[in-house]
Design an enzyme around this catalytic site. Structure first.
Site, PDB file in Angstrom:
ATOM      1  N   HIS A  59      31.819  44.352  42.023  1.00  0.00           N
ATOM      2  CA  HIS A  59      32.147  44.863  43.478  1.00  0.00           C
ATOM      3  C   HIS A  59      30.756  45.530  44.182  1.00  0.00           C
ATOM      4  CE1 HIS A  59      36.635  44.293  43.151  1.00  0.00           C
ATOM      5  NE2 HIS A  59      36.053  43.556  42.482  1.00  0.00           N
TER       6      HIS A  59
ATOM      7  N   GLU B  40      39.432  39.191  33.131  1.00  0.00           N
ATOM      8  CA  GLU B  40      38.801  40.511  33.822  1.00  0.00           C
ATOM      9  C   GLU B  40      37.925  41.036  33.153  1.00  0.00           C
ATOM     10  OE1 GLU B  40      39.389  41.080  36.752  1.00  0.00           O
ATOM     11  OE2 GLU B  40      40.945  40.016  37.506  1.00  0.00           O
TER      12      GLU B  40
ATOM     13  N   ASP C 176      37.597  33.695  43.371  1.00  0.00           N
ATOM     14  CA  ASP C 176      37.386  34.507  44.587  1.00  0.00           C
ATOM     15  C   ASP C 176      36.564  35.605  44.317  1.00  0.00           C
ATOM     16  OD1 ASP C 176      39.920  35.554  43.759  1.00  0.00           O
ATOM     17  OD2 ASP C 176      40.134  36.253  45.370  1.00  0.00           O
TER      18      ASP C 176
ATOM     19  N   GLU D 195      42.904  36.512  43.715  1.00  0.00           N
ATOM     20  CA  GLU D 195      43.170  37.891  43.259  1.00  0.00           C
ATOM     21  C   GLU D 195      42.559  39.082  44.123  1.00  0.00           C
ATOM     22  OE1 GLU D 195      42.451  40.869  40.244  1.00  0.00           O
ATOM     23  OE2 GLU D 195      41.127  40.016  41.492  1.00  0.00           O
ATOM     24  N   GLU D 196      41.361  38.815  44.576  1.00  0.00           N
ATOM     25  CA  GLU D 196      40.890  39.853  45.509  1.00  0.00           C
ATOM     26  C   GLU D 196      41.464  40.224  46.590  1.00  0.00           C
ATOM     27  OE1 GLU D 196      39.020  41.694  43.872  1.00  0.00           O
ATOM     28  OE2 GLU D 196      37.613  40.672  42.406  1.00  0.00           O
TER      29      GLU D 196
ATOM     30  N   HIS E 199      40.215  34.314  38.167  1.00  0.00           N
ATOM     31  CA  HIS E 199      39.923  33.838  39.588  1.00  0.00           C
ATOM     32  C   HIS E 199      38.331  33.659  39.763  1.00  0.00           C
ATOM     33  CE1 HIS E 199      38.163  38.042  40.475  1.00  0.00           C
ATOM     34  NE2 HIS E 199      38.964  38.417  39.680  1.00  0.00           N
TER      35      HIS E 199
ATOM     36  N   ASP F   3      32.591  40.138  37.766  1.00  0.00           N
ATOM     37  CA  ASP F   3      34.044  39.933  38.368  1.00  0.00           C
ATOM     38  C   ASP F   3      34.341  38.673  38.895  1.00  0.00           C
ATOM     39  OD1 ASP F   3      36.550  40.386  38.634  1.00  0.00           O
ATOM     40  OD2 ASP F   3      36.303  41.921  40.091  1.00  0.00           O
TER      41      ASP F   3
END
Length: 395
Positions: free
Chosen positions: A364, A175, A83, A146-147, A81, A114
């Site tokens: 994150h 991931e 995003d 995905e997020e 991903h 990520d």
């Protein structure tokens, strides 16, 4: 097989690709230009790039990218991903989250861990393989959801491929699975996740006149106590014990002299392959019914399963990936099913899937970052996997 040497001088240096991706402010569900960056790098290699945009009521529209090189089998897919989660508190960052600064050998920015850097690493690996030729197909399944709700992304892309009889034979998800060092852990499965929303009804009234009211709180507390006290299982060979957590309790009452009219709570269960979302829903309702039969009153309860537990049984495919990680890093990876859910939960219904990516310590967080050398090593791992795969070592 000898691990390939890192190639920072290559025109497809994964660091360059990662920097471009991080500079795209693709906070979910915004695409932010990231898919265009990938198309720019993939199209010259011969990849057929296809944008897939999906919509659903109550959710944002999402742009996704499916890129494939070749048309035959075996078909190896990389899923990922572009995003990213929001920046959060901006003043907690020491750098611009979307500047892709490099300091002391580390690349900083939202998505560095990520998982934009892993996407970049796979593009670089695919370029190396494409130069030499191979029999089969390589594809990238890249979502921008995905997020977010994960409704208009990977799941619908897979459904679209299946509708046109396009099959994937094996898949890697990029991931950030590593813990302390690159390659120390790969994911061969994931626990399932189910959320439950419980409301216990009562009758509001004055605390001095309890006989004129019906306090729902004691019933709610007893329901939560029984749910929490129950041992779901002791774990399996590949999974930790399933676990229920009470995540919220909300009475919605700020007055000390009022008996509330309702009481609410939410629970989450992370479960292994001894259970399904349906079986856990049935068990929880049984507990709630038992308390209601004993204590009276009424309740409402709804659940949502974000993913079922799954395992890609250890075999030639997982061994190929583990061996590639060891050849490049010198570390024997742990085969794990720990952690949260990922889009692998959708892919597992279509193809064997294993996850391997960068260390996850800063994902994150403010000042998210990853090592420049790790980005290049991950490209080497992916290249080693691809070489082994097309040499027939996954079967």
């Amino acid at each position: 097989m000898t691990a390939p040497a890192s190639s920072p001088a290559s025109p497809y240096d994964p660091l360059d690709i990662a920097v471009e991706l991080i500079r795209c402010p693709s906070v979910t569900p915004d695409e932010g230009g990231a898919l265009g960056v990938l198309e720019k790098w993939l199209a010259p290699l011969g990849f057929k790039c296809e944008r897939m945009r999906f919509s659903a009521e109550g959710t944002p529209d999402v742009d996704n990218l499916y890129a494939r090189l070749g048309s035959g089998h075996p078909h190896f897919c990389f899923a990922g991903h572009t995003d990213v989660v929001p920046v959060g508190q901006a003043d907690a960052w020491s750098v611009d989250p979307f500047a892709a600064d490099i300091k002391d050998g580390r690349l900083y920015g939202r998505g560095a861990a990520d998982m934009k850097s892993a996407v970049a690493s796979f593009v670089a690996a695919a370029e190396r393989i494409s130069r030499e030729g191979f029999q089969g197909s390589i594809s990238l399944l890249i979502t921008g959801d995905e997020e977010g709700p994960s409704i208009n992304g990977t799941r619908k892309m897979l459904e679209k491929l299946a509708a046109r009889n396009e099959t994937i034979d094996h898949c890697i998800v990029g991931e950030p699975t590593s813990v302390e060092k690159l390659g120390d852990m790969i994911k061969v499965g994931r626990r399932g996740s189910i959320n439950g929303w419980l409301t216990v009804q009562g009758t509001q009234g004055h605390v001095a006149y309890p006989h004129l009211a019906d306090n729902p709180v004691p019933r709610l507390l007893e329901m939560l106590r029984r749910l929490d006290a129950h041992v779901l299982d002791e774990g399996t060979d590949h999974f930790q014990p399933s676990n229920l957590e009470v995540t919220t309790v909300d009475i919605g009452n700020t007055a000390t002299n009022v008996i509330p009219g309702s009481a609410r709570a939410t629970v989450n269960i992370r479960f292994n392959d001894l259970h399904t979302g349906a079986s856990l829903d049935k068990w929880m309702r049984g507990v709630l019914d038992a308390v209601t039969a004993e204590m009276g009153g009424s309740y409402s309860f709804k659940t949502s399963v974000s993913g079922e537990a799954f395992i890609t049984e250890p075999g030639a495919f997982s061994a190929l990936i583990a061996e590639a990680a060891k050849e490049v890093t010198g570390i024997t990876p742990e085969l794990s099913t720990t952690g949260g859910t990922s889009d692998a939960r959708f892919i597992r219904a279509y193809a064997p899937v294993v996850e391997i990516g960068l260390p996850n310590a800063t994902m994150h967080k403010a000042d998210e970052n990853t090592g420049v050398s790790e980005i290049r090593q991950l490209a080497d791992i992916y290249e080693t996997v691809l070489r082994g795969y097309f040499a027939g070592r996954a079967s």
